[in-house]
Design an enzyme around this catalytic site. Structure first.
Site, PDB file in Angstrom:
ATOM      1  N   ASP A  30       0.859  -1.193   0.000  1.00 26.06           N
ATOM      2  CA  ASP A  30       0.000   0.000   0.000  1.00 26.06           C
ATOM      3  C   ASP A  30       0.889   1.235   0.000  1.00 26.06           C
ATOM      4  O   ASP A  30       1.974   1.212   0.592  1.00 26.06           O
ATOM      5  CB  ASP A  30      -0.905   0.002   1.242  1.00 26.06           C
ATOM      6  CG  ASP A  30      -2.153   0.837   1.007  1.00 26.06           C
ATOM      7  OD1 ASP A  30      -3.221   0.242   0.755  1.00 26.06           O
ATOM      8  OD2 ASP A  30      -2.064   2.086   1.062  1.00 26.06           O
ATOM      9  N   THR A 121     -13.148  -3.447  -9.028  1.00 25.22           N
ATOM     10  CA  THR A 121     -14.314  -3.397  -9.919  1.00 25.22           C
ATOM     11  C   THR A 121     -14.098  -2.295 -10.943  1.00 25.22           C
ATOM     12  O   THR A 121     -13.951  -1.126 -10.574  1.00 25.22           O
ATOM     13  CB  THR A 121     -15.583  -3.120  -9.102  1.00 25.22           C
ATOM     14  OG1 THR A 121     -15.713  -4.171  -8.142  1.00 25.22           O
ATOM     15  CG2 THR A 121     -16.821  -3.078  -9.986  1.00 25.22           C
ATOM     16  N   GLU A 151     -13.967  -9.677  -7.803  1.00 31.00           N
ATOM     17  CA  GLU A 151     -14.192 -10.175  -6.448  1.00 31.00           C
ATOM     18  C   GLU A 151     -15.680 -10.080  -6.105  1.00 31.00           C
ATOM     19  O   GLU A 151     -16.326  -9.101  -6.433  1.00 31.00           O
ATOM     20  CB  GLU A 151     -13.364  -9.328  -5.469  1.00 31.00           C
ATOM     21  CG  GLU A 151     -13.445  -9.794  -4.049  1.00 31.00           C
ATOM     22  CD  GLU A 151     -13.267 -11.292  -3.956  1.00 31.00           C
ATOM     23  OE1 GLU A 151     -12.188 -11.787  -4.307  1.00 31.00           O
ATOM     24  OE2 GLU A 151     -14.226 -11.987  -3.546  1.00 31.00           O
ATOM     25  N   LEU A 153     -16.892 -10.778  -2.791  1.00 29.61           N
ATOM     26  CA  LEU A 153     -17.110 -10.857  -1.338  1.00 29.61           C
ATOM     27  C   LEU A 153     -18.000  -9.719  -0.841  1.00 29.61           C
ATOM     28  O   LEU A 153     -18.014  -8.623  -1.391  1.00 29.61           O
ATOM     29  CB  LEU A 153     -15.786 -10.866  -0.582  1.00 29.61           C
ATOM     30  CG  LEU A 153     -14.813  -9.702  -0.721  1.00 29.61           C
ATOM     31  CD1 LEU A 153     -15.193  -8.542   0.166  1.00 29.61           C
ATOM     32  CD2 LEU A 153     -13.423 -10.181  -0.371  1.00 29.61           C
ATOM     33  N   CYS A 260     -20.434  -0.322  -2.816  1.00 27.20           N
ATOM     34  CA  CYS A 260     -20.466  -1.096  -4.076  1.00 27.20           C
ATOM     35  C   CYS A 260     -21.723  -0.860  -4.904  1.00 27.20           C
ATOM     36  O   CYS A 260     -21.636  -0.362  -6.021  1.00 27.20           O
ATOM     37  CB  CYS A 260     -20.313  -2.575  -3.767  1.00 27.20           C
ATOM     38  SG  CYS A 260     -18.803  -2.922  -2.862  1.00 27.20           S
ATOM     39  N   LYS A 263     -22.493   2.713  -6.318  1.00 25.15           N
ATOM     40  CA  LYS A 263     -21.424   3.080  -7.263  1.00 25.15           C
ATOM     41  C   LYS A 263     -21.483   2.233  -8.540  1.00 25.15           C
ATOM     42  O   LYS A 263     -21.366   2.752  -9.650  1.00 25.15           O
ATOM     43  CB  LYS A 263     -20.072   2.868  -6.558  1.00 25.15           C
ATOM     44  CG  LYS A 263     -18.875   3.068  -7.433  1.00 25.15           C
ATOM     45  CD  LYS A 263     -17.603   2.653  -6.731  1.00 25.15           C
ATOM     46  CE  LYS A 263     -17.224   1.262  -7.151  1.00 25.15           C
ATOM     47  NZ  LYS A 263     -15.872   0.873  -6.847  1.00 25.15           N
TER      48      LYS A 263
END
Ligand code: UGA
Length: 437
Positions: A30, A121, A151, A153, A260, A263
């Site tokens: 990061d 995404t 992904e 999750l 999520c 958006k």
């Protein structure tokens, strides 16, 4: 396998921890040095059930480490995952600048063949852009393949979702890259779907939009139930028992939130517009989602008449239970709306207080230490997030603490009959209100 993950946010961290837990060697990278230092010192920046234990276990076993150097990640891994944010812009378009920057940075340090996997995404055709960018900035001409591996999750049950996925989607043109990706996922023993990159990218937006559509569908039905005397929970059970439909994601409420669905629906609308095939169905999904919150606020106003000076307790700030995430939370929007109308709002959330305190929208609310503290002297209680612990509270005690026992249950968490027997005025979503005589 040796794996690096660029971006230690929600997806990157959970994915890195789970990959390490099944035996891979993982470096989570990061660019936020403070975050990397905290992780190295054993402090986990997000709340996700089970995550802390998995991270500690794998750090101790030397399978998981943290770094702020992309070079260190790329040098020491066969596969490089990109899991950086792709935030929305005001027009719904996705901001891909982090993906672009990381692509350049990877290209800059690439010396040997690597598989570069996009896990963030992204809109369809982003993989093509990543490929072009890496080619352009990779002056040594090192070979690489780009893969899309979306992904699926959910926050709050991310470890379970990652360890037991319904499917793994691998989008790539290269058989070699697909073979390496299959090795990464072998321990998960889940069905694998191999596609081209564009289809894999589209699957993610199509899946999230379909789930959002399911929620808006049941929320629209809840409005019809409310005025016709039907019960939305029974309707959801009845249609959900048809296996072609399924009961999951048919829980009516105050609308979907989080980082999520809002958006991704907006992004998918934007992409389809750009491609010249407007996805008008999704515009309706979005509209119904906003309406659901407005309808709930109207129910509160119609019952309390005037909100100004009213003391209202709100349980829940997070966008769903089992997370501390308050981003795009409808609970926060409700608190904001009631504060704007002059109500005195006291809030309590089991995990969302710390992040909630940072939000301007709820800065004027009183943050209380417990659900019972929050309802002291309240003229109404609003349940905005369905934390299981709220269902187990002694409501006889809640009633004693409140000035007027009125409950607005935005998540259909409680049983109307029981609430009526306890003497509450109880309102919920798409179910008859209970008004004791
Ligand atoms: C969602 C998807 O479910 C994941 O598969 C996906 O990987 C993730 O987005 C992502 O794109 O990263 P998440 O947003 O973490 O996961 O949480 P959900 O459990 O899907 O809930 C989203 C919102 O929908 C919440 O506000 C929740 O309260 C609401 N919801 C969910 C309902 O109102 N009704 C339901 O029946 C289900």
């Amino acid at each position: 396998m040796d794996i690096s993950i660029i971006g230690s946010g929600y997806v990157g961290l959970v994915t890195g921890a789970c990959f390490a837990d099944v035996g891979h060697n993982v470096i989570c990278v990061d660019n936020d040095e403070a975050k990397v230092k905290a992780l190295q010192a054993g402090r986990i920046p997000i709340y996700e059930p089970g995550l802390e234990q998995i991270i500690h276990r794998n750090v101790t076993a030397h399978r998981l480490r943290f770094s702020s150097s992309i070079r260190e990640g790329v040098d020491n891994s066969q596969i490089v995952f990109i899991a950086v944010p792709t935030p929305p812009q005001p027009n719904g378009e996705v901001d891909l600048s982090f993906i672009e920057k990381v692509s350049r940075e990877i290209a800059d340090v690439l010396t040997d063949y690597r598989v570069i996997v996009d896990k963030s995404t992204v809109p369809v055709k982003t993989g093509e852009r990543v490929t072009e960018t890496i080619k352009r900035y990779n002056r040594r001409g090192a070979k690489f393949d780009v893969v899309s591996n979306p992904e699926f999750l959910r926050e709050g049950c991310a470890i379970h979702d990652l360890m037991h996925p319904d499917r793994i989607v691998i989008g790539s043109q290269s058989q070699h890259a697909v073979d390496l990706m299959k090795k990464v996922y072998e321990p998960f023993m889940a069905p694998i779907l191999v596609t081209d990159i564009n289809s894999a990218e589209l699957i993610k937006h199509a899946a999230n939009s379909f789930l959002a559509l399911k929620i808006s569908y049941i929320n629209a039905i809840s409005a019809i139930c409310q005025v016709s005397g039907a019960d939305v929970e029974k309707v959801a059970d009845g249609i959900g028992m048809d296996r072609r439909i399924g009961r999951q994601f048919l829980n009516a409420g105050i609308g979907y939130g989080g980082s999520c669905f809002p958006k991704d629906v907006a992004a998918f609308i934007h992409i389809s517009d750009q491609l010249g095939v407007p996805f008008t169905l999704l515009q309706e999904v979005q509209r119904i989602n906003g309406l659901q919150k407005e309808r709930f606020l109207k129910l509160i106003r119609d019952t309390l008449w005037v909100l100004r000076e009213k003391r209202i307790a709100v349980w829940g700030l997070t966008f769903k239970p089992d997370t501390d995430d308050v981003r795009s939370s409808v609970a926060v929007e409700l608190v904001d709306a009631m504060l704007r109308e002059g109500a005195h709002v006291s809030v309590y959330d089991p995990k969302g207080m710390e992040k909630g305190r940072e939000l301007k929208a709820v800065a004027d609310a009183k943050f209380e230490k417990s659900p019972l503290e929050a309802v002291k002297g309240a003229e109404a209680l609003v349940i905005a997030t369905e934390w299981p612990e709220f269902a187990n509270i002694d409501f006889a005690e809640v009633k004693k603490q409140m000035t007027t026992p009125i409950v607005f249950d935005g998540r259909n968490l409680l049983n109307p009959e029981t609430m009526g027997e306890l003497g509450f005025h109880y309102h919920s979503i798409g179910r008859a209100s209970v008004i004791p005589r």
